[in-house]
Design an enzyme around this catalytic site. Sequence first.
Site, PDB file in Angstrom:
ATOM      1  N   GLU A 199       2.912   4.593   7.342  1.00  0.00           N
ATOM      2  CA  GLU A 199       3.778   5.723   7.001  1.00  0.00           C
ATOM      3  C   GLU A 199       2.962   6.972   6.677  1.00  0.00           C
ATOM      4  OE1 GLU A 199       6.903   2.951   4.501  1.00  0.00           O
ATOM      5  OE2 GLU A 199       5.958   4.669   3.534  1.00  0.00           O
ATOM      6  N   SER A 240      -5.932   9.214  -4.889  1.00  0.00           N
ATOM      7  CA  SER A 240      -5.395   8.473  -6.020  1.00  0.00           C
ATOM      8  C   SER A 240      -5.857   7.029  -5.942  1.00  0.00           C
ATOM      9  CB  SER A 240      -3.865   8.533  -5.961  1.00  0.00           C
ATOM     10  OG  SER A 240      -3.306   7.705  -6.963  1.00  0.00           O
ATOM     11  N   CYS A 268       5.492  -1.968  -6.492  1.00  0.00           N
ATOM     12  CA  CYS A 268       5.193  -1.179  -5.292  1.00  0.00           C
ATOM     13  C   CYS A 268       5.543  -1.922  -4.004  1.00  0.00           C
ATOM     14  CB  CYS A 268       3.713  -0.813  -5.291  1.00  0.00           C
ATOM     15  SG  CYS A 268       3.254   0.242  -3.907  1.00  0.00           S
TER      16      CYS A 268
HETATM   17  N1  SAH Z   1      -3.278   2.635  -4.345  1.00  0.00           N
HETATM   18  C1  SAH Z   1      -3.420   3.997  -4.812  1.00  0.00           C
HETATM   19  C2  SAH Z   1      -2.732   4.996  -3.903  1.00  0.00           C
HETATM   20  C3  SAH Z   1      -1.216   4.936  -3.905  1.00  0.00           C
HETATM   21  S1  SAH Z   1      -0.647   6.381  -4.652  1.00  0.00           S
HETATM   22  C4  SAH Z   1      -2.917   4.069  -6.232  1.00  0.00           C
HETATM   23  O1  SAH Z   1      -2.429   3.082  -6.741  1.00  0.00           O
HETATM   24  O2  SAH Z   1      -3.096   5.100  -6.875  1.00  0.00           O
HETATM   25  C5  SAH Z   1       1.032   6.108  -4.869  1.00  0.00           C
HETATM   26  C6  SAH Z   1       1.499   6.261  -6.292  1.00  0.00           C
HETATM   27  O3  SAH Z   1       2.895   5.870  -6.365  1.00  0.00           O
HETATM   28  C7  SAH Z   1       0.745   5.363  -7.242  1.00  0.00           C
HETATM   29  O4  SAH Z   1       0.616   6.001  -8.475  1.00  0.00           O
HETATM   30  C8  SAH Z   1       1.690   4.186  -7.339  1.00  0.00           C
HETATM   31  O5  SAH Z   1       1.420   3.445  -8.493  1.00  0.00           O
HETATM   32  C9  SAH Z   1       3.043   4.853  -7.350  1.00  0.00           C
HETATM   33  N2  SAH Z   1       4.165   3.981  -7.001  1.00  0.00           N
HETATM   34  C10 SAH Z   1       4.188   2.942  -6.167  1.00  0.00           C
HETATM   35  N3  SAH Z   1       5.418   2.368  -6.143  1.00  0.00           N
HETATM   36  C11 SAH Z   1       6.187   3.076  -6.977  1.00  0.00           C
HETATM   37  C12 SAH Z   1       7.542   2.997  -7.391  1.00  0.00           C
HETATM   38  N4  SAH Z   1       8.353   2.037  -6.944  1.00  0.00           N
HETATM   39  N5  SAH Z   1       7.976   3.920  -8.271  1.00  0.00           N
HETATM   40  C13 SAH Z   1       7.166   4.896  -8.738  1.00  0.00           C
HETATM   41  N6  SAH Z   1       5.876   5.032  -8.392  1.00  0.00           N
HETATM   42  C14 SAH Z   1       5.390   4.122  -7.531  1.00  0.00           C
END
Ligand code: SAH
Length: 361
Positions: A104, A206, A131
């Site tokens: 995506e 991130s 996630c």
């Molecule tokens: N793996 C890296 C990059 C992904 S960034 C990381 O963890 O930082 C995407 C962001 O969205 C991250 O902060 C992740 O924790 C958050 N995220 C993932 N699923 C989510 C959800 N269902 N609701 C809110 N934030 C979410």
Amino acid sequence: MLKPLTDKQTKPNIKPSIFSLELHELEAWLTDIREPKFRGKQIFEWLYKKRVSSFEEMTNLPTGLREKLEKDFYIKPLKEVVRQESADGTIKFLFELQDGYSIETVLMRHEYGNSICVTTQVGCRLGCTFCASTLGGLKRNLQAGEIVAQVLQVQRALDVTEERVSSVVVMGIGEPFDNYEGLMSFLKIINHDLGLNIGARHITISTSGVVPYIYKFADEGMQINFAISLHAPNTETRSRLMPVNRMYPLNELMDSIRYYIKKTGRRVTFEYGLFGKVNDTVEHANELADLIKDIKCHVNLIPVNYVPERDYVRTPKTQIFKFLETLTSRGINATIRREQGHDIDAACGQLRAKERKEETR
Ligand code: SAH
């Protein structure tokens, strides 16, 4: 410790993307095949300024060289399989890779420009419990060129209206630090003035907190914005939400972040998703303030995106504001993340999970 990735995950049996090569690597390849070095810049210009999609179009290169490029590298654009447009202008793309996997990419439109969110891995192995990207585990790392290709493909869509991708966030599917080499090449290529020329300060990465790479990244001396998905004010809660915390507990994570700030002089962003009753009370906000009070940072509060496969609930708006006020009153710089693309499955991995059930089971 995270186990080393398998060869299948790091060296998939696919043709190397031409977009994976930094200029000096392309020049080294040319030297190897006894072609003049200046061809490197010509090729870069075709790729990134003229944005061609075949070697044939590189008409100022000798036919023999075009054939060699064709033999060694993959240049075809990513195949767009789904495009969803939100009422707020956000566009989400589902792209198919050479080997049939899907990823995506999201384009977000702000007053200050067009920002794009890119994916670094097919799936993810870190298992954050909220996630969607982690459903089905990690299939493989993307080649640097497959990350670059996402920016190029969205740039091509914007070329129609003479707009430009002005900033990039590496916050799509995957853990960027789990594909460290690919990530670094990607950053250098999009940042290069003969590449896409996107300024370091317009790029944000991130991480979920893979500590050894935070040290490594600090030492690279790049002026890139750095965000950490914190999501909890104490190590127990964080382990519950993010299994990576069992490998790299909160105190080790905070030490690495202090090192990063000391080394780069830059502030960091903490992403903090509010999960109903899990981490969203005023007590949690105070605990968070205690944890980060000596750290040069900004907190980005994220109202949780509902993922059908995960059963977290959203924090009510009034509670989100209370959380924010508590942080602010303690002198912490914090904002609530504006939500975009809510109507189009724009949160990490949601579209892929919906469209490609077989890949994410
Ligand atoms: N793996 C890296 C990059 C992904 S960034 C990381 O963890 O930082 C995407 C962001 O969205 C991250 O902060 C992740 O924790 C958050 N995220 C993932 N699923 C989510 C959800 N269902 N609701 C809110 N934030 C979410």
